[in-house]
Design a protein around this motif. Sequence first.
Motif, PDB file in Angstrom:
ATOM      1  N   THR A  34     -83.044  83.681  10.309  1.00 56.08           N
ATOM      2  CA  THR A  34     -82.426  82.728   9.380  1.00 56.08           C
ATOM      3  C   THR A  34     -82.221  83.353   8.012  1.00 56.08           C
ATOM      4  O   THR A  34     -81.153  83.220   7.393  1.00 56.08           O
ATOM      5  N   ARG A  35     -83.235  84.051   7.535  1.00 55.67           N
ATOM      6  CA  ARG A  35     -83.093  84.714   6.232  1.00 55.67           C
ATOM      7  C   ARG A  35     -82.031  85.804   6.277  1.00 55.67           C
ATOM      8  O   ARG A  35     -81.279  86.008   5.309  1.00 55.67           O
ATOM      9  N   HIS A  38     -78.479  84.305   6.223  1.00 50.30           N
ATOM     10  CA  HIS A  38     -78.187  83.768   4.894  1.00 50.30           C
ATOM     11  C   HIS A  38     -77.897  84.897   3.904  1.00 50.30           C
ATOM     12  O   HIS A  38     -77.049  84.738   3.020  1.00 50.30           O
ATOM     13  N   ASP A  42     -74.296  84.392   2.400  1.00 47.49           N
ATOM     14  CA  ASP A  42     -74.185  84.063   0.978  1.00 47.49           C
ATOM     15  C   ASP A  42     -73.296  85.071   0.256  1.00 47.49           C
ATOM     16  O   ASP A  42     -72.508  84.707  -0.627  1.00 47.49           O
ATOM     17  N   TYR A 138     -74.912  81.352  10.749  1.00 49.38           N
ATOM     18  CA  TYR A 138     -74.766  80.681   9.459  1.00 49.38           C
ATOM     19  C   TYR A 138     -73.301  80.634   9.063  1.00 49.38           C
ATOM     20  O   TYR A 138     -72.636  81.667   8.983  1.00 49.38           O
ATOM     21  N   PRO A 140     -71.306  79.840   5.938  1.00 52.31           N
ATOM     22  CA  PRO A 140     -71.615  79.623   4.522  1.00 52.31           C
ATOM     23  C   PRO A 140     -70.800  78.539   3.839  1.00 52.31           C
ATOM     24  O   PRO A 140     -71.314  77.861   2.950  1.00 52.31           O
ATOM     25  N   ASN A 143     -72.089  75.352   4.796  1.00 46.85           N
ATOM     26  CA  ASN A 143     -73.538  75.485   4.631  1.00 46.85           C
ATOM     27  C   ASN A 143     -74.287  74.951   5.850  1.00 46.85           C
ATOM     28  O   ASN A 143     -75.215  74.144   5.739  1.00 46.85           O
ATOM     29  N   THR A 145     -76.492  75.949   9.245  1.00 46.83           N
ATOM     30  CA  THR A 145     -77.334  76.985   9.830  1.00 46.83           C
ATOM     31  C   THR A 145     -77.816  76.550  11.208  1.00 46.83           C
ATOM     32  O   THR A 145     -78.508  75.537  11.343  1.00 46.83           O
ATOM     33  N   ASP A 157     -79.377  72.976  10.697  1.00 48.24           N
ATOM     34  CA  ASP A 157     -79.983  72.555   9.424  1.00 48.24           C
ATOM     35  C   ASP A 157     -81.305  71.827   9.652  1.00 48.24           C
ATOM     36  O   ASP A 157     -81.629  70.848   8.974  1.00 48.24           O
TER      37      ASP A 157
END
Length: 283
Positions: A34-35, A38, A42, A138, A140, A143, A145, A157
Amino acid sequence: MSDTSTAESDDADDADDSGGATDADLRALADVATRAVHAGGDYLEDAFRDGPVEGEYGTDDVKAAADRAAEERVLSVLRDAYPDHAVHGEESGRDGDHRYEWVVDPLDGTNNFAAGLPSFATAVCALRDGDPVVSAVYEPLPNSTYVARRGGGATVDGEPLSAGSDVPIEHGTVSFVVGLPAVRDPELAAAADRIESALESRCKRVVTTWSPCVDWGLLARGGLEGMVCFHPDVYEQYAGELLAAESGVVSAGSGMDGDGLYVGAGDAETARTLADVAESVLD
């Protein structure tokens, strides 16, 4: 003593359901996944809004500078968390040898991104001994996820996903994905055209969005009645198939198999219908 035995039994069950990894393992992998998406997504959001897009434009693909920049950010997160794991990035290729391998699509929908169409995503999938066990996608701009853990379900989300649609296939929308291996092979490209024509005769609408991971998300949340992939690219297919399976999508075949045909839908009848339609023009 009995509590310890029960805990050990539960861990064994978790491992059996998730390809040999425990639930704790998968949760840790999912957090990193997940990180990672992102970090890539992003960056893409900012780059998309800033425009214009720098890249190399070919007849059947675009290689944007943003692909490489996003992949660097994704890989940075993965390598920081799991420096020994192997990675397979769309831009950088394979690196390392480990039972865990991360398959990375830093920018799924590059053509859309380059054209200013807001339909693209970043995706990663962790394989354990070649089997997908965790994926994250993801998008973006909305937004959104999506995260899936093998045997642990799928979420968008943080909310559980449950695929399915009440729309009959003759009134429904189906995504058709053709991977570059098929686009670049004349015989496979001709077969893809036949599949698309056959699907159009049975569905209200067949869409080819050039951003499969966005479509995988729609399928997983019931926004599409079905999805057909023909020789898809591995970078989004691993992540998408796991997301679909864990959201309850019924599938026939796998895009990773020899015939390169994956069919998925929210119910078995629709999946079988779509598979029959596709297979009928391949025989």
